[in-house]
Scaffold this motif. Sequence first.
Motif, short mmCIF file in Angstrom:
data_model
loop_
_atom_site.label_atom_id
_atom_site.label_comp_id
_atom_site.label_asym_id
_atom_site.label_seq_id
_atom_site.Cartn_x
_atom_site.Cartn_y
_atom_site.Cartn_z
N GLU A 1 -21.92 37.16 15.16
CA GLU A 1 -22.00 38.58 14.80
C GLU A 1 -20.73 39.22 15.35
O GLU A 1 -20.56 39.36 16.56
CB GLU A 1 -23.22 39.24 15.43
N LYS B 1 -26.49 31.93 18.82
CA LYS B 1 -25.89 33.20 18.43
C LYS B 1 -24.73 33.57 19.34
O LYS B 1 -24.77 33.33 20.55
CB LYS B 1 -26.93 34.33 18.48
N ASP C 1 -29.46 27.41 15.63
CA ASP C 1 -29.96 28.78 15.72
C ASP C 1 -29.32 29.56 16.86
O ASP C 1 -29.80 30.62 17.27
CB ASP C 1 -31.48 28.80 15.88
N ASN D 1 -27.56 31.67 23.51
CA ASN D 1 -27.22 33.07 23.23
C ASN D 1 -25.98 33.43 24.04
O ASN D 1 -26.03 33.47 25.27
CB ASN D 1 -28.38 33.98 23.59
N LYS E 1 -23.61 31.84 12.90
CA LYS E 1 -23.96 32.01 14.31
C LYS E 1 -23.26 33.22 14.93
O LYS E 1 -23.60 33.62 16.04
CB LYS E 1 -23.57 30.76 15.11
#
Length: 245
Positions: free
Chosen positions: A132, A104, A102, A80, A130
């Motif tokens: 945003e 981000k 997975d 993350n 991945k």
Amino acid sequence: MATNVEQQQSSRHQEVGHKSLLQSDALYQYILETSVYPREPEAMKELRELTAKHPWNIMTTSADEGQFLNMLLKLINAKNTMEIGVYTGYSLLATALALPEDGKILAMDINRENYELGLPVIQKAGVAHKIEFKEGPALPVLDLMVEDAKNHGAYDFIFVDADKDNYLNYHKRLIELVKVGGLIGYDNTLWNGSVVAPPDAPLRKYVRYYRDFVLELNKALAADPRIEICMLPVGDGITLCRRVS
């Protein structure tokens, strides 16, 4: 004997928008040609060459720094992450390629147009899911995130390559959002070598304007007991901060 033209060519970085502080241009070129370019993913090469044609290409992350970030994220098993300052997305792509499927990345930049220039390459690389992306100033977003306790310590890695006059403002917020043991990377902390230039040195206007902010950041990071730091002469200087408390 080398001609004047050959000497000039050998003493000039071939990478457009280069930021290396190595005294020998030939040595920097050796690093690129021996270590970086042969292993550079095709998507990163495509984006680097695309960005080199942009009038603001000096803003891009250097290829050697992109390689460093990619390996660093793998070493710390980052999942993350956050990036403040995206430009066309070269460092963002380096990050996305390093993260698990997975993983981000919250990516923020005031200019969506530059990001969309590199987006087709990121999409073709199969890692756009991945990311945003949020357009606009990062500080208001960070303030909202800090207000929500669930975001505290949620990030494994945060990379900052944005407005130098706000680096300390970012740090005050990011230290809450990165996990204990996680890393924050501040780019451009050697700022074209100007951090050691005398006060009357002939500097480009933007270099002179931001120099004091960079010096203030470096001093503050060195004195912050919540982090361990390591300043590296990669690219234009990157300071890694590991949160310890």
